[in-house]
Enzyme design. Structure first.
Site, PDB file in Angstrom:
ATOM      1  N   CYS A  97      45.329  29.954  30.847  1.00  0.00           N
ATOM      2  CA  CYS A  97      45.646  31.168  30.859  1.00  0.00           C
ATOM      3  C   CYS A  97      47.182  31.449  31.588  1.00  0.00           C
ATOM      4  CB  CYS A  97      44.686  31.771  32.279  1.00  0.00           C
ATOM      5  SG  CYS A  97      44.724  33.597  32.440  1.00  0.00           S
ATOM      6  N   HIS A 175      39.355  31.162  30.658  1.00  0.00           N
ATOM      7  CA  HIS A 175      39.079  30.132  31.667  1.00  0.00           C
ATOM      8  C   HIS A 175      37.992  29.237  31.721  1.00  0.00           C
ATOM      9  CE1 HIS A 175      42.330  31.878  34.533  1.00  0.00           C
ATOM     10  NE2 HIS A 175      41.857  33.150  33.870  1.00  0.00           N
ATOM     11  N   GLU A 177      37.373  26.628  33.126  1.00  0.00           N
ATOM     12  CA  GLU A 177      37.073  26.011  34.317  1.00  0.00           C
ATOM     13  C   GLU A 177      35.959  26.859  35.291  1.00  0.00           C
ATOM     14  OE1 GLU A 177      40.437  28.635  35.663  1.00  0.00           O
ATOM     15  OE2 GLU A 177      39.680  27.849  33.736  1.00  0.00           O
TER      16      GLU A 177
END
Length: 233
Positions: A97, A175, A177
């Site tokens: 990002c 994202h 994660e």
């Protein structure tokens, strides 16, 4: 192996990416750029380490814009220099990002406002599914990058580019994660943004909980594929 993980603020951790790197035997050095108490005044002084001491550099997300130096201060210049030096010296970089936008800017691309924000779970069109699956992936961004001239775009959607690779390095706009806890934290800090774009914050968390097992599998596969691409696995 050692990985430098740049976490720009206290609520944007490496999450599943960090966990998967540890699983593969990486020792993580986490650098928190803006402490929690300076979130409203993020123009802090930062001493970035030399990338030569690491096998991998990971730059995570942030709530600010890469080109907002007046707001975030000169540390962004230091980070861009670090990412450029790492990539040029053969230390692979993974940008996520904000981190992906920073990598693009560091390597001759740029950052611009996206035609519309992306918040929530979004699929992408992928040219290299072994590196980046189609998703859905969690998104939370207002800007997009201009792909560096020597990079290969490997995923996009109607808002803009979603992933590129360049040498051993790689950037993604989404994202991988995220966990339920991370999205729950972002729901609290970004409720105004989320509601202003016609989304229900609670439904966003519920959707994340529903997708969590498959999202974790995709995140693990993504990290594994990136490490193979970077020659680290």
């Amino acid at each position: 192996m050692r990985a430098l993980v740049i976490e720009h603020d206290a609520i944007t951790p490496a999450g599943t990416i960090g966990d998967r790197l540890v699983h593969h035997g990486f020792e993580l050095t986490r650098l928190l750029v803006v402490p929690e108490e300076r979130h409203q005044t993020p123009d802090v002084e930062v001493d970035f380490p030399a990338p030569s001491g690491f096998d991998l550099v990971v730059s995570m997300g942030a709530p600010w814009s890469v080109d907002a130096e007046e707001e975030i201060g000169t540390w962004i210049g230091g980070e861009l220099a670090l990412l450029r030096e790492a990539h040029d010296s053969g230390v692979p970089v993974l940008g996520v990002c904000f981190g992906g936008q920073a990598l693009a800017a560091a390597l001759g691309g740029g950052v611009e406002r996206a035609p519309r924000p992306e918040i929530g779970w979004v699929a992408v069109e992928t040219r290299e599914p072994r590196l980046v699956e189609s998703g859905p992936w969690f998104q939370y961004h207002f800007d997009r990058w201009v792909t560096p001239p020597d990079a290969v775009e490997i995923a996009r959607n109607d808002v803009g580019p979603q992933a590129f690779r360049i040498g051993r390095s790689m950037a993604v706009q989404f994202h991988p994660e995220v966990t339920v806890d991370i999205v729950r934290t972002w729901r609290k800090s970004g409720e105004k943004d989320i509601r202003s774009h016609g989304l229900d914050p609670d439904e966003l968390v519920d959707r994340t909980r529903e997708l969590a097992p498959a999202a974790e599998r995709r995140a693990h596969a993504f990290v594994d594929a990136f490490l193979r691409h970077a020659g680290l696995r």
